[in-house]
Design an enzyme around this catalytic site. Structure first.
Site, mmCIF file in Angstrom:
data_model
loop_
_atom_site.group_PDB
_atom_site.id
_atom_site.type_symbol
_atom_site.label_atom_id
_atom_site.label_comp_id
_atom_site.label_asym_id
_atom_site.label_seq_id
_atom_site.Cartn_x
_atom_site.Cartn_y
_atom_site.Cartn_z
ATOM 1 N N GLN A 106 -4.726 -1.291 9.672
ATOM 2 C CA GLN A 106 -4.648 -2.629 9.091
ATOM 3 C C GLN A 106 -5.264 -3.656 10.043
ATOM 4 O OE1 GLN A 106 -3.364 -3.376 5.904
ATOM 5 N NE2 GLN A 106 -4.223 -5.391 6.335
ATOM 6 N N LYS A 109 0.837 -1.206 0.000
ATOM 7 C CA LYS A 109 0.000 0.000 0.000
ATOM 8 C C LYS A 109 0.869 1.253 0.000
ATOM 9 C CE LYS A 109 -3.866 -2.295 2.219
ATOM 10 N NZ LYS A 109 -4.517 -2.725 3.463
ATOM 11 N N ASP A 161 -11.211 2.980 4.222
ATOM 12 C CA ASP A 161 -11.631 1.574 4.137
ATOM 13 C C ASP A 161 -13.163 1.461 4.107
ATOM 14 O OD1 ASP A 161 -9.778 -0.426 3.779
ATOM 15 O OD2 ASP A 161 -9.262 -0.597 5.909
#
Ligand code: NAD
Length: 300
Positions: free
Chosen positions: A98, A54, A121
Protein backbone atom coordinates in the site's frame (compact mmCIF):
# COMPACT_ATOMS: atom_id res chain seq x y z
CA UNK A 1 -29.11 16.16 -23.98
CA UNK A 2 -28.45 14.49 -20.64
CA UNK A 3 -25.47 12.15 -20.59
CA UNK A 4 -25.73 8.43 -19.93
CA UNK A 5 -24.33 7.68 -16.50
CA UNK A 6 -21.72 4.93 -16.53
CA UNK A 7 -22.44 3.14 -13.27
CA UNK A 8 -19.06 1.97 -11.99
CA UNK A 9 -20.56 0.55 -8.83
CA UNK A 10 -22.87 -1.78 -10.75
CA UNK A 11 -20.15 -2.66 -13.27
CA UNK A 12 -17.70 -3.46 -10.46
CA UNK A 13 -20.28 -5.85 -9.00
CA UNK A 14 -20.39 -7.74 -12.32
CA UNK A 15 -16.57 -7.90 -12.40
CA UNK A 16 -16.50 -9.27 -8.84
CA UNK A 17 -19.14 -11.85 -9.81
CA UNK A 18 -16.99 -12.99 -12.74
CA UNK A 19 -13.94 -13.16 -10.45
CA UNK A 20 -15.89 -15.20 -7.88
CA UNK A 21 -16.96 -17.63 -10.63
CA UNK A 22 -13.35 -18.15 -11.73
CA UNK A 23 -12.19 -18.57 -8.16
CA UNK A 24 -14.84 -21.24 -7.59
CA UNK A 25 -13.73 -23.09 -10.74
CA UNK A 26 -10.04 -22.86 -9.78
CA UNK A 27 -10.87 -24.37 -6.40
CA UNK A 28 -13.11 -27.12 -7.75
CA UNK A 29 -11.10 -28.13 -10.83
CA UNK A 30 -7.53 -27.35 -9.82
CA UNK A 31 -7.51 -27.22 -6.02
CA UNK A 32 -6.09 -23.69 -6.21
CA UNK A 33 -7.28 -20.82 -4.03
CA UNK A 34 -5.93 -17.51 -5.31
CA UNK A 35 -4.26 -15.52 -2.53
CA UNK A 36 -3.63 -11.79 -2.22
CA UNK A 37 -1.10 -10.40 0.26
CA UNK A 38 -1.48 -6.74 1.21
CA UNK A 39 1.36 -5.03 3.05
CA UNK A 40 0.64 -1.86 5.01
CA UNK A 41 3.44 0.07 6.66
CA UNK A 42 2.36 2.67 9.22
CA UNK A 43 -0.98 4.04 10.35
CA UNK A 44 -2.08 6.37 7.53
CA UNK A 45 -5.89 6.51 8.06
CA UNK A 46 -6.84 6.52 4.36
CA UNK A 47 -4.50 3.58 3.68
CA UNK A 48 -6.01 1.65 6.59
CA UNK A 49 -9.49 2.10 5.09
CA UNK A 50 -8.30 0.95 1.63
CA UNK A 51 -6.51 -2.10 3.05
CA UNK A 52 -9.55 -3.12 5.12
CA UNK A 53 -11.79 -2.79 2.07
CA UNK A 54 -9.40 -4.78 -0.13
CA UNK A 55 -9.16 -7.57 2.45
CA UNK A 56 -12.94 -7.75 2.84
CA UNK A 57 -13.63 -7.91 -0.90
CA UNK A 58 -10.85 -10.48 -1.42
CA UNK A 59 -12.52 -12.83 1.04
CA UNK A 60 -15.99 -12.13 -0.40
CA UNK A 61 -14.97 -13.47 -3.83
CA UNK A 62 -13.57 -16.62 -2.20
CA UNK A 63 -9.86 -15.81 -2.30
CA UNK A 64 -7.38 -15.92 0.58
CA UNK A 65 -6.39 -12.56 2.04
CA UNK A 66 -3.07 -12.21 3.83
CA UNK A 67 -2.67 -8.88 5.62
CA UNK A 68 0.72 -7.77 6.89
CA UNK A 69 0.61 -4.66 9.04
CA UNK A 70 4.02 -3.29 9.93
CA UNK A 71 4.76 -0.37 12.19
CA UNK A 72 5.80 2.96 10.70
CA UNK A 73 9.41 2.55 11.85
CA UNK A 74 9.92 -0.73 9.93
CA UNK A 75 13.34 -0.83 8.27
CA UNK A 76 13.78 -1.23 4.53
CA UNK A 77 15.66 -4.48 5.13
CA UNK A 78 12.75 -5.95 7.12
CA UNK A 79 10.21 -4.88 4.49
CA UNK A 80 12.32 -6.35 1.68
CA UNK A 81 12.70 -9.58 3.66
CA UNK A 82 8.91 -9.85 4.01
CA UNK A 83 8.44 -9.26 0.27
CA UNK A 84 11.05 -11.93 -0.46
CA UNK A 85 9.11 -14.40 1.72
CA UNK A 86 5.85 -13.54 -0.09
CA UNK A 87 7.58 -13.82 -3.50
CA UNK A 88 8.51 -17.39 -2.59
CA UNK A 89 5.19 -18.40 -1.02
CA UNK A 90 3.15 -20.50 -3.50
CA UNK A 91 -0.10 -19.65 -1.66
CA UNK A 92 0.43 -15.97 -2.51
CA UNK A 93 -0.42 -15.08 -6.12
CA UNK A 94 -0.64 -11.32 -5.74
CA UNK A 95 1.34 -8.87 -3.60
CA UNK A 96 0.32 -5.28 -3.04
CA UNK A 97 2.34 -2.81 -1.00
CA UNK A 98 0.00 0.00 0.00
CA UNK A 99 1.34 3.41 -1.03
CA UNK A 100 2.41 5.92 0.11
CA UNK A 101 5.19 4.41 2.21
CA UNK A 102 6.77 6.29 5.12
CA UNK A 103 9.45 8.72 3.90
CA UNK A 104 12.45 6.62 5.03
CA UNK A 105 11.51 3.79 2.64
CA UNK A 106 12.44 3.91 -1.05
CA UNK A 107 9.18 3.25 -2.90
CA UNK A 108 10.81 2.38 -6.24
CA UNK A 109 13.17 -0.09 -4.59
CA UNK A 110 10.35 -1.72 -2.64
CA UNK A 111 7.96 -2.00 -5.62
CA UNK A 112 10.71 -3.37 -7.85
CA UNK A 113 11.50 -6.07 -5.28
CA UNK A 114 8.05 -7.65 -5.83
CA UNK A 115 8.13 -10.58 -8.28
CA UNK A 116 6.69 -9.08 -11.51
CA UNK A 117 4.32 -12.05 -11.90
CA UNK A 118 2.81 -11.23 -8.46
CA UNK A 119 2.78 -7.45 -8.94
CA UNK A 120 -1.02 -7.06 -9.06
CA UNK A 121 -0.74 -3.26 -8.93
CA UNK A 122 1.26 -3.34 -12.19
CA UNK A 123 3.80 -0.82 -10.88
CA UNK A 124 6.98 -2.96 -11.23
CA UNK A 125 9.30 -1.58 -13.89
CA UNK A 126 9.06 -4.87 -15.83
CA UNK A 127 5.29 -4.60 -16.04
CA UNK A 128 5.53 -0.94 -17.04
CA UNK A 129 7.90 -1.97 -19.85
CA UNK A 130 5.74 -4.89 -20.96
CA UNK A 131 2.64 -2.69 -21.10
CA UNK A 132 4.54 0.00 -23.00
CA UNK A 133 5.66 -2.53 -25.61
CA UNK A 134 2.23 -4.12 -25.97
CA UNK A 135 3.17 -7.37 -24.25
CA UNK A 136 1.26 -9.38 -21.67
CA UNK A 137 1.72 -7.69 -18.29
CA UNK A 138 0.01 -6.97 -14.99
CA UNK A 139 -2.01 -3.82 -15.70
CA UNK A 140 -2.49 -1.05 -13.08
CA UNK A 141 -5.96 -1.40 -11.56
CA UNK A 142 -7.41 2.11 -11.97
CA UNK A 143 -6.63 2.48 -15.69
CA UNK A 144 -7.72 -1.13 -16.26
CA UNK A 145 -11.07 -0.31 -14.67
CA UNK A 146 -11.44 2.77 -16.91
CA UNK A 147 -10.62 0.69 -20.00
CA UNK A 148 -13.16 -1.98 -19.07
CA UNK A 149 -15.91 0.64 -18.70
CA UNK A 150 -14.99 2.26 -22.04
CA UNK A 151 -14.95 -1.06 -23.87
CA UNK A 152 -18.25 -2.03 -22.30
CA UNK A 153 -19.86 1.24 -23.35
CA UNK A 154 -18.36 1.66 -26.84
CA UNK A 155 -17.33 -1.79 -27.97
CA UNK A 156 -14.39 -0.78 -30.16
CA UNK A 157 -12.38 2.34 -29.28
CA UNK A 158 -10.42 2.22 -32.54
CA UNK A 159 -9.70 5.60 -34.09
CA UNK A 160 -11.24 7.65 -31.29
CA UNK A 161 -9.47 10.78 -30.05
CA UNK A 162 -8.63 10.27 -26.38
CA UNK A 163 -7.26 12.96 -24.09
CA UNK A 164 -5.79 11.86 -20.75
CA UNK A 165 -5.37 14.76 -18.32
CA UNK A 166 -2.59 13.85 -15.87
CA UNK A 167 0.69 12.04 -16.45
CA UNK A 168 1.21 10.10 -13.21
CA UNK A 169 2.81 6.66 -13.26
CA UNK A 170 -0.20 5.06 -11.59
CA UNK A 171 -3.00 6.54 -13.69
CA UNK A 172 -2.19 8.91 -16.56
CA UNK A 173 0.71 7.13 -18.29
CA UNK A 174 -0.63 3.55 -18.11
CA UNK A 175 -4.08 4.84 -19.16
CA UNK A 176 -2.54 6.39 -22.26
CA UNK A 177 -0.73 3.11 -23.06
CA UNK A 178 -3.95 1.12 -22.74
CA UNK A 179 -5.87 3.52 -25.01
CA UNK A 180 -3.04 3.35 -27.54
CA UNK A 181 -3.27 -0.43 -27.33
CA UNK A 182 -6.95 -0.11 -28.27
CA UNK A 183 -5.98 2.05 -31.27
CA UNK A 184 -7.10 5.45 -29.96
CA UNK A 185 -5.28 8.60 -31.02
CA UNK A 186 -3.95 9.60 -27.62
CA UNK A 187 -2.96 12.97 -26.19
CA UNK A 188 -1.55 13.25 -22.67
CA UNK A 189 -2.23 16.67 -21.13
CA UNK A 190 -0.62 17.86 -17.90
CA UNK A 191 0.10 20.90 -15.77
CA UNK A 192 2.20 22.55 -18.52
CA UNK A 193 -0.21 21.89 -21.38
CA UNK A 194 -1.08 25.02 -23.36
CA UNK A 195 -4.74 25.76 -24.03
CA UNK A 196 -6.16 22.77 -22.17
CA UNK A 197 -9.78 23.70 -23.09
CA UNK A 198 -8.93 23.42 -26.79
CA UNK A 199 -7.14 20.08 -26.26
CA UNK A 200 -10.03 18.66 -24.24
CA UNK A 201 -12.54 20.00 -26.78
CA UNK A 202 -11.08 17.69 -29.47
CA UNK A 203 -11.58 14.55 -27.41
CA UNK A 204 -14.10 11.80 -28.06
CA UNK A 205 -12.89 10.32 -24.76
CA UNK A 206 -11.72 12.46 -21.82
CA UNK A 207 -9.97 10.84 -18.87
CA UNK A 208 -9.45 13.29 -16.00
CA UNK A 209 -6.80 12.19 -13.49
CA UNK A 210 -5.48 15.35 -11.90
CA UNK A 211 -6.66 15.66 -8.30
CA UNK A 212 -8.18 19.16 -8.58
CA UNK A 213 -11.83 19.46 -7.63
CA UNK A 214 -14.13 20.10 -10.60
CA UNK A 215 -11.38 21.73 -12.68
CA UNK A 216 -12.87 20.57 -16.01
CA UNK A 217 -16.06 22.54 -16.73
CA UNK A 218 -18.75 21.22 -19.04
CA UNK A 219 -18.04 23.90 -21.63
CA UNK A 220 -14.64 22.27 -22.40
CA UNK A 221 -16.30 18.97 -23.32
CA UNK A 222 -17.16 18.15 -26.93
CA UNK A 223 -20.89 17.40 -27.38
CA UNK A 224 -21.42 13.65 -27.04
CA UNK A 225 -17.93 12.83 -25.68
CA UNK A 226 -17.39 10.11 -23.08
CA UNK A 227 -15.96 11.42 -19.81
CA UNK A 228 -14.19 9.19 -17.29
CA UNK A 229 -13.53 11.05 -14.06
CA UNK A 230 -10.74 9.44 -12.03
CA UNK A 231 -10.34 12.30 -9.53
CA UNK A 232 -11.37 11.84 -5.92
CA UNK A 233 -11.39 15.13 -4.06
CA UNK A 234 -12.92 15.88 -0.68
CA UNK A 235 -14.37 19.37 -0.43
CA UNK A 236 -16.30 21.30 2.22
CA UNK A 237 -20.06 20.87 2.02
CA UNK A 238 -21.60 23.52 4.28
CA UNK A 239 -25.01 22.75 2.71
CA UNK A 240 -24.86 19.38 4.54
CA UNK A 241 -24.12 21.04 7.86
CA UNK A 242 -21.19 22.57 9.66
CA UNK A 243 -17.89 20.78 9.16
CA UNK A 244 -19.40 18.35 6.60
CA UNK A 245 -17.58 17.34 3.44
CA UNK A 246 -18.39 15.54 0.20
CA UNK A 247 -16.49 13.87 -2.62
CA UNK A 248 -16.22 15.38 -6.08
CA UNK A 249 -14.25 14.46 -9.18
CA UNK A 250 -11.92 16.47 -11.39
CA UNK A 251 -14.86 17.23 -13.70
CA UNK A 252 -17.76 19.54 -12.90
CA UNK A 253 -20.36 16.78 -13.13
CA UNK A 254 -23.46 18.99 -13.38
CA UNK A 255 -22.30 21.02 -16.39
CA UNK A 256 -20.40 18.14 -18.06
CA UNK A 257 -23.44 15.86 -17.88
CA UNK A 258 -25.28 18.39 -20.02
CA UNK A 259 -22.80 18.03 -22.90
CA UNK A 260 -21.21 14.58 -22.63
CA UNK A 261 -22.71 11.49 -24.23
CA UNK A 262 -21.68 9.45 -21.20
CA UNK A 263 -19.97 10.21 -17.90
CA UNK A 264 -18.82 8.44 -14.74
CA UNK A 265 -19.99 9.94 -11.44
CA UNK A 266 -17.86 10.54 -8.34
CA UNK A 267 -18.39 8.66 -6.13
CA UNK A 268 -19.66 5.49 -7.81
CA UNK A 269 -17.64 5.58 -11.03
CA UNK A 270 -13.97 4.67 -11.31
CA UNK A 271 -13.45 4.15 -7.56
CA UNK A 272 -15.32 0.83 -7.15
CA UNK A 273 -13.74 -0.50 -10.36
CA UNK A 274 -10.22 -0.13 -8.93
CA UNK A 275 -10.59 -2.80 -6.22
CA UNK A 276 -12.61 -5.03 -8.57
CA UNK A 277 -9.66 -4.92 -10.98
CA UNK A 278 -7.24 -5.75 -8.18
CA UNK A 279 -9.24 -8.94 -7.58
CA UNK A 280 -9.31 -9.59 -11.33
CA UNK A 281 -5.51 -9.19 -11.51
CA UNK A 282 -5.06 -11.64 -8.63
CA UNK A 283 -7.08 -14.33 -10.43
CA UNK A 284 -5.14 -13.63 -13.63
CA UNK A 285 -1.86 -13.98 -11.69
CA UNK A 286 -3.01 -17.27 -10.12
CA UNK A 287 -3.90 -18.68 -13.56
CA UNK A 288 -0.59 -17.60 -15.10
CA UNK A 289 1.39 -19.01 -12.14
CA UNK A 290 -0.21 -22.40 -12.74
CA UNK A 291 -0.07 -22.40 -16.54
CA UNK A 292 -3.87 -22.26 -16.77
CA UNK A 293 -5.99 -20.39 -19.27
CA UNK A 294 -6.69 -16.82 -18.17
CA UNK A 295 -10.22 -15.64 -17.47
CA UNK A 296 -11.62 -13.75 -20.43
CA UNK A 297 -12.57 -10.07 -20.10
CA UNK A 298 -10.70 -9.53 -16.84
CA UNK A 299 -7.50 -8.07 -18.27
CA UNK A 300 -6.44 -5.68 -21.02
P1 NAD B 1 -0.78 12.87 -9.31
O1 NAD B 1 -0.79 14.01 -8.36
O2 NAD B 1 0.31 11.87 -9.24
O3 NAD B 1 -0.80 13.45 -10.80
C1 NAD B 1 -1.61 14.51 -11.16
C2 NAD B 1 -1.32 14.91 -12.59
O4 NAD B 1 -2.15 16.00 -12.91
C3 NAD B 1 0.11 15.34 -12.85
O5 NAD B 1 0.62 14.55 -13.90
C4 NAD B 1 0.01 16.79 -13.27
O6 NAD B 1 0.84 17.12 -14.38
C5 NAD B 1 -1.43 16.94 -13.69
N1 NAD B 1 -1.93 18.28 -13.40
C6 NAD B 1 -1.81 19.00 -12.26
N2 NAD B 1 -2.39 20.20 -12.39
C7 NAD B 1 -2.87 20.24 -13.66
C8 NAD B 1 -3.58 21.22 -14.38
N3 NAD B 1 -3.90 22.41 -13.87
N4 NAD B 1 -3.93 20.94 -15.65
C9 NAD B 1 -3.63 19.75 -16.21
N5 NAD B 1 -2.97 18.78 -15.55
C10 NAD B 1 -2.59 19.03 -14.29
O7 NAD B 1 -2.22 12.21 -9.18
P2 NAD B 1 -2.75 10.71 -9.48
O8 NAD B 1 -2.18 9.77 -8.50
O9 NAD B 1 -2.64 10.42 -10.93
O10 NAD B 1 -4.29 10.91 -9.11
C11 NAD B 1 -5.11 11.83 -9.79
C12 NAD B 1 -6.48 11.85 -9.15
O11 NAD B 1 -7.05 10.57 -9.27
C13 NAD B 1 -6.49 12.15 -7.65
O12 NAD B 1 -7.68 12.86 -7.35
C14 NAD B 1 -6.56 10.77 -7.02
O13 NAD B 1 -7.17 10.80 -5.74
C15 NAD B 1 -7.42 10.06 -8.01
N6 NAD B 1 -7.23 8.61 -8.03
C16 NAD B 1 -8.35 7.85 -8.00
C17 NAD B 1 -8.26 6.48 -8.03
C18 NAD B 1 -9.51 5.67 -8.02
O14 NAD B 1 -9.52 4.53 -7.63
N7 NAD B 1 -10.63 6.22 -8.48
C19 NAD B 1 -7.02 5.86 -8.09
C20 NAD B 1 -5.87 6.65 -8.17
C21 NAD B 1 -6.00 8.04 -8.14
Amino acid sequence: MAANIIDGKAFAATVREKVAGHVARLKADNDITPGLAVVLVGEDPASQVYVRSKGKQTVEVGMNSFEHKLDSGTSEADLLALIDTLNNDPAVHGILVQLPLPKHLNEDLVINSIAPSKDVDGFHISNVGLLGTGQKSMVPCTPLGCLMMLRDYHGSLSGMNAVVIGRSNIVGKPMAQLLLGDSCTVTIAHSRTKDLPEVVGRADIVIAAVGRPEMVPGEWIKEGATVIDVGINRIDAPEKGEGKTRLVGDVDFASAAGRAGAITPVPGGVGPMTIACLLANTVTAACRANGLEEPEGLTA
